[in-house]
Write an enzyme that holds these catalytic residues in place. Structure first.
Site, short mmCIF file in Angstrom:
data_model
loop_
_atom_site.label_atom_id
_atom_site.label_comp_id
_atom_site.label_asym_id
_atom_site.label_seq_id
_atom_site.Cartn_x
_atom_site.Cartn_y
_atom_site.Cartn_z
CD GLU A 131 -3.26 5.38 6.71
OE1 GLU A 131 -3.29 5.45 5.48
OE2 GLU A 131 -2.28 4.94 7.35
CG ASN A 173 -1.74 1.20 1.41
OD1 ASN A 173 -1.84 2.01 0.48
ND2 ASN A 173 -2.35 1.37 2.57
CB SER A 215 5.12 -1.69 12.03
OG SER A 215 4.60 -0.38 12.27
CG HIS A 224 -5.96 1.65 5.09
ND1 HIS A 224 -5.56 2.58 6.01
CD2 HIS A 224 -4.88 0.84 4.88
CE1 HIS A 224 -4.30 2.34 6.36
NE2 HIS A 224 -3.87 1.30 5.68
CD GLU A 227 -3.56 -2.85 7.15
OE1 GLU A 227 -2.44 -3.04 6.71
OE2 GLU A 227 -4.21 -1.84 6.89
#
Ligand code: PEP
Length: 249
Positions: A98, A10, A212, A96, A166
């Protein structure tokens, strides 16, 4: 049905034409396992999709980072699933964190997007995951289950869906989940799928980890039985992405 290792990159809102060309050259020159062993999907920003589509090796696929919830039309600033298909883009990342957190996309809205994208023929990387506050209050699994349930309520065919777990606290923070933490949520999520969708879907749906992941931690994470691959942010822009593609071999 066996699950094939899956690695998504991504790129988020990063890059210039020159930088994108450099990353694609790095990917094109890499020696990686064949597409029967690992599925690789990279996700540039919308504006670079045609460029990447034209330059990228044919054994790697391309994903958009979002798309509109329904057929296109009078929705200024949006990009429709049909447009992505028209460009030859085969995948889209939806939900996602975000977008959930900054753009306030609800579970239901993400579920609608997943259902629409699948209905027109896109494949979907559907992201789920808890915030640090939710983890610390013990609600990780109920959050992840509610996010997955909003998708399960709206689709009946999971064959073109990859779930990306995630944890929000691990995204872009350098604080990766331990292999045990990732495995725990992945196996609970697989059980949730078994109990609420069906045994075949639970066994065949790839559940990938994101947060990460880098060239140094990918191998131990990939060794967990329910970690079927990765969604990689920062490290997907760097040469170590190649090591991540090779993590399961
Ligand atoms: C992501 O944005 O999907 C992600 C996992 O980012 P990072 O690898 O940088 O934590």
């Amino acid at each position: 049905m066996g699950r094939k290792f899956f690695v998504g990159g991504n790129w988020k809102c990063n890059g210039t034409i020159e930088e994108v060309k450099k990353i694609v050259t790095m990917l094109n020159e890499a020696e990686v396992p064949s597409e029967d062993v690992v599925e690789v999907v990279v996700s540039p920003p919308f504006v670079f999709l045609p460029l990447v589509k034209n330059l990228l090796r044919s054994d790697f696929q391309i994903a958009a980072q979002n798309c509109w919830v329904r057929k296109g039309g009078a929705f200024t600033g949006e990009v429709s699933a049909e447009m992505l298909l028209n460009l030859g883009v085969t995948w889209v990342i939806l939900g996602h964190s975000e977008r959930r957190l900054i753009m306030n996309e609800s579970n239901e809205f993400v579920g609608d997007k997943v259902a629409y994208a699948l209905s027109v023929g896109l494949k979907v990387i559907a992201c789920v995951g808890e915030t640090l506050e939710q983890r610390e209050s013990g609600s990780t699994m109920s959050v992840v289950a509610a996010q997955t349930n909003a998708i399960a309520d709206r689709i009946s065919n999971w064959s073109n869906v990859v779930i990306a777990y995630e944890p929000v606290w691990a995204i872009g923070t350098g604080k990766v989940a331990t292999p045990a933490q990732a495995q725990e949520v992945h196996s609970e999520l697989r059980k949730w799928l078994k109990d609420n969708v069906g045994a075949e879907v639970a066994a065949s749906t790839c559940i990938i980890y994101g947060g990460s992941v880098n060239g140094s931690n990918c191998k131990v994470l990939a060794a967990e039985p329910d970690v079927d691959g990765f969604l990689v942010g920062g490290a997907s822009l760097k040469p170590e992405f190649i090591d991540i593609i090779k993590a399961a071999t």
